[in-house]
Design a protein around this motif. Structure first.
Motif, PDB file in Angstrom:
ATOM      1  N   SER A 210       0.824  -1.214   0.000  1.00  0.00           N
ATOM      2  CA  SER A 210       0.000   0.000   0.000  1.00  0.00           C
ATOM      3  C   SER A 210       0.853   1.256   0.000  1.00  0.00           C
ATOM      4  O   SER A 210       2.075   1.225   0.110  1.00  0.00           O
ATOM      5  N   GLN A 211       0.141   2.376  -0.076  1.00  0.00           N
ATOM      6  CA  GLN A 211       0.771   3.694  -0.045  1.00  0.00           C
ATOM      7  C   GLN A 211       0.309   4.483   1.178  1.00  0.00           C
ATOM      8  O   GLN A 211       0.320   5.716   1.168  1.00  0.00           O
ATOM      9  N   THR A 212      -0.115   3.777   2.228  1.00  0.00           N
ATOM     10  CA  THR A 212      -0.633   4.479   3.399  1.00  0.00           C
ATOM     11  C   THR A 212       0.422   5.387   4.036  1.00  0.00           C
ATOM     12  O   THR A 212       0.111   6.500   4.459  1.00  0.00           O
ATOM     13  N   GLY A 213       1.660   4.908   4.104  1.00  0.00           N
ATOM     14  CA  GLY A 213       2.716   5.743   4.672  1.00  0.00           C
ATOM     15  C   GLY A 213       2.935   7.000   3.860  1.00  0.00           C
ATOM     16  O   GLY A 213       3.108   8.100   4.403  1.00  0.00           O
ATOM     17  N   LEU A 214       2.908   6.860   2.520  1.00  0.00           N
ATOM     18  CA  LEU A 214       3.076   8.021   1.646  1.00  0.00           C
ATOM     19  C   LEU A 214       1.906   8.987   1.801  1.00  0.00           C
ATOM     20  O   LEU A 214       2.097  10.201   1.916  1.00  0.00           O
ATOM     21  N   PHE A 215       0.692   8.459   1.793  1.00  0.00           N
ATOM     22  CA  PHE A 215      -0.486   9.318   1.959  1.00  0.00           C
ATOM     23  C   PHE A 215      -0.423  10.079   3.282  1.00  0.00           C
ATOM     24  O   PHE A 215      -0.786  11.260   3.345  1.00  0.00           O
ATOM     25  N   LYS A 216       0.017   9.389   4.331  1.00  0.00           N
ATOM     26  CA  LYS A 216       0.108  10.050   5.634  1.00  0.00           C
ATOM     27  C   LYS A 216       1.127  11.176   5.601  1.00  0.00           C
ATOM     28  O   LYS A 216       0.878  12.278   6.126  1.00  0.00           O
ATOM     29  N   GLU A 217       2.281  10.934   5.004  1.00  0.00           N
ATOM     30  CA  GLU A 217       3.310  11.968   4.922  1.00  0.00           C
ATOM     31  C   GLU A 217       2.827  13.168   4.112  1.00  0.00           C
ATOM     32  O   GLU A 217       3.214  14.312   4.385  1.00  0.00           O
ATOM     33  N   LEU A 218       1.990  12.930   3.102  1.00  0.00           N
ATOM     34  CA  LEU A 218       1.480  14.008   2.251  1.00  0.00           C
ATOM     35  C   LEU A 218       0.232  14.666   2.825  1.00  0.00           C
ATOM     36  O   LEU A 218      -0.268  15.636   2.255  1.00  0.00           O
ATOM     37  N   GLY A 219      -0.280  14.137   3.932  1.00  0.00           N
ATOM     38  CA  GLY A 219      -1.472  14.719   4.543  1.00  0.00           C
ATOM     39  C   GLY A 219      -2.731  14.520   3.724  1.00  0.00           C
ATOM     40  O   GLY A 219      -3.598  15.404   3.687  1.00  0.00           O
TER      41      GLY A 219
ATOM     42  N   GLY B 156      -2.356  -3.236  13.535  1.00  0.00           N
ATOM     43  CA  GLY B 156      -2.116  -2.878  12.139  1.00  0.00           C
ATOM     44  C   GLY B 156      -0.759  -3.339  11.672  1.00  0.00           C
ATOM     45  O   GLY B 156       0.262  -3.092  12.327  1.00  0.00           O
ATOM     46  N   TRP B 157      -0.725  -4.012  10.532  1.00  0.00           N
ATOM     47  CA  TRP B 157       0.519  -4.573   9.971  1.00  0.00           C
ATOM     48  C   TRP B 157       0.659  -4.109   8.537  1.00  0.00           C
ATOM     49  O   TRP B 157      -0.242  -4.323   7.714  1.00  0.00           O
ATOM     50  N   ASN B 158       1.776  -3.472   8.206  1.00  0.00           N
ATOM     51  CA  ASN B 158       2.031  -2.976   6.849  1.00  0.00           C
ATOM     52  C   ASN B 158       3.138  -3.802   6.212  1.00  0.00           C
ATOM     53  O   ASN B 158       4.245  -3.898   6.738  1.00  0.00           O
TER      54      ASN B 158
ATOM     55  N   GLU C  84       5.610   2.447   9.129  1.00  0.00           N
ATOM     56  CA  GLU C  84       6.081   2.579  10.501  1.00  0.00           C
ATOM     57  C   GLU C  84       6.887   3.869  10.649  1.00  0.00           C
ATOM     58  O   GLU C  84       7.765   4.165   9.851  1.00  0.00           O
ATOM     59  N   GLY C  85       6.548   4.636  11.658  1.00  0.00           N
ATOM     60  CA  GLY C  85       7.190   5.933  11.838  1.00  0.00           C
ATOM     61  C   GLY C  85       6.358   7.064  11.267  1.00  0.00           C
ATOM     62  O   GLY C  85       6.466   8.201  11.710  1.00  0.00           O
ATOM     63  N   SER C  86       5.535   6.746  10.261  1.00  0.00           N
ATOM     64  CA  SER C  86       4.622   7.739   9.703  1.00  0.00           C
ATOM     65  C   SER C  86       3.237   7.602  10.315  1.00  0.00           C
ATOM     66  O   SER C  86       2.546   8.599  10.534  1.00  0.00           O
ATOM     67  N   ILE C  87       2.829   6.356  10.580  1.00  0.00           N
ATOM     68  CA  ILE C  87       1.504   6.087  11.127  1.00  0.00           C
ATOM     69  C   ILE C  87       1.659   5.380  12.467  1.00  0.00           C
ATOM     70  O   ILE C  87       2.183   4.262  12.526  1.00  0.00           O
ATOM     71  N   ASP C  88       1.213   6.025  13.525  1.00  0.00           N
ATOM     72  CA  ASP C  88       1.272   5.409  14.855  1.00  0.00           C
ATOM     73  C   ASP C  88       0.389   4.168  14.889  1.00  0.00           C
ATOM     74  O   ASP C  88      -0.735   4.169  14.375  1.00  0.00           O
TER      75      ASP C  88
END
Length: 368
Positions: free
Chosen positions: A277-286, A308-310, A323-327
């Protein structure tokens, strides 16, 4: 429905107009194979006495995505500038200038393009040249126009090729070689990327608000609610497996849409595996809904998620660490073959992924 699979972009149901081309180009997701692996490895953990009774479902949302249909050949319908020579005398000045510029630049070294563009537009705006074209047979109009541009470029030169010198010829041959080599890489991407981007934009442009979810968001909420209700009384935990863009849909549901729906306050995903997924990227981009509307609600404190497991891979260029972007999310870098064109979906068909998924569920979820 204690195991729910949420697919990503560019997935269509068999029998729909887009399915054949997309499945050929992306290899799609083989749902029967995924279901069989989940049945073999995860279902026995959720219901040891009756693993066959565990409900495993695909939450399909591809029908709400982009409407673009790639051609069966994998080549999108793009008009080429040199497909056919039009009757030049019938073109407007703007049409003639753009047409001639594209064709002549294809024959010239890059360093000569500024000079060539200037000559082309001066030529097509010359009323005398337009008058000559009007009196010339269609088959001779292009040679006349080309000669007129050449005369402006080199007034003292005789009738000779545009770029006869060796350096220009070598550059043009190199350019043709690059085009041929890259065309083989671009063709499948050009056919699939409109659907990839279209599905993402369909969701982002129409996801609505927490109080008024869009159609895709509403379907995810309904799927989670149905899954939650189906396990009542069984004691089975709810496991969600998502792939690619499906991860962003689940994240928004857990942190924005479910918290805003009082009737769904009891819906809880015990274990969520987000793969490729791109959840970490989406989180960093708000880009998630709660990033602006409710930034204080982190996934780690969500009452709607247990663990939650990425899962991402260095050779899957469309996957990102979280990890590190999404608690509240923990990463695993999954080693894949390195076949970049196939690794985005390779997790879902890898024989070692599902035993690992089962081990993670067993270690993080309170099982019956």
């Amino acid at each position: 429905m204690p195991i729910l699979f949420v697919h990503g972009v560019a997935i269509r149901a068999p029998g729909t107009p887009q399915w054949a081309a997309l499945h050929h180009l992306t290899h799609g997701v083989d749902w029967p194979q995924i279901e069989a692996q989940l049945r073999t490895h995860v279902a026995p953990l959720l219901n040891p006495a009756r693993p066959g009774a565990v409900d495993i479902s695909l939450l399909y949302w591809g029908d709400l995505g982009a409407r673009y249909s790639p051609s069966e050949s994998g080549t999108p319908p793009v008009k080429g500038p040199r497909a056919r020579t039009p009757r030049l005398s019938r073109l407007s000045t703007a049409e003639l200038g753009h047409w001639a510029e594209k064709r002549l630049c294809a024959q010239a070294p890059l360093a000569a393009w500024p000079e060539l563009v200037t000559a082309v537009w001066a030529t097509v705006r010359d009323s005398g040249v337009r008058a000559v074209l009007a009196l010339t047979a269609p088959s001779g109009q292009w040679p006349v126009l080309q000669a007129a541009v050449l005369t402006r470029l080199h007034p003292d030169a005789g009738p000779e090729p545009f770029w006869p010198h060796l350096a220009g010829g070598v550059e043009l041959q190199q350019r043709r070689n690059v085009r041929r080599a890259v065309a083989r890489l671009r063709r499948p991407l050009e056919a699939v990327m409109p659907v990839f981007m279209g599905d993402v934009l369909c969701y982002l442009g129409g996801r609505g608000t927490p109080a008024h979810p869009g159609p895709i968001a509403r379907r995810i909420m309904d799927g989670l609610q149905t899954a939650h209700e189906s396990r009542q009384g069984s004691g089975e935990p709810l496991v969600v497996l998502s792939h690619s863009m499906g991860g962003q849909l689940v994240y928004d549901a857990l942190t924005a849409f479910l918290p805003a729906a009082p009737t769904l306050s009891g819906v809880r995903v015990d274990f969520w595996a987000s793969v490729g997924s791109q959840t970490g990227l989406f989180k960093e981009l708000g880009l998630f809904l709660n990033d602006r509307q409710n930034p204080g609600l982190s996934l780690a404190r969500s009452p709607h998620l247990g663990y939650g497991w990425n899962v991402w891979s260095a050779s899957d260029l469309l996957s990102f660490p979280a990890e590190g972007s999404i608690d509240g999310v923990h990463d695993t870098a999954f080693p894949l073959s390195g076949a970049i064109q196939h690794d985005h979906t390779a997790y879902l068909h890898h024989p070692d992924f599902y035993p690992l998924l089962a081990a993670k569920v067993q270690s993080q979820v309170r099982l019956p």
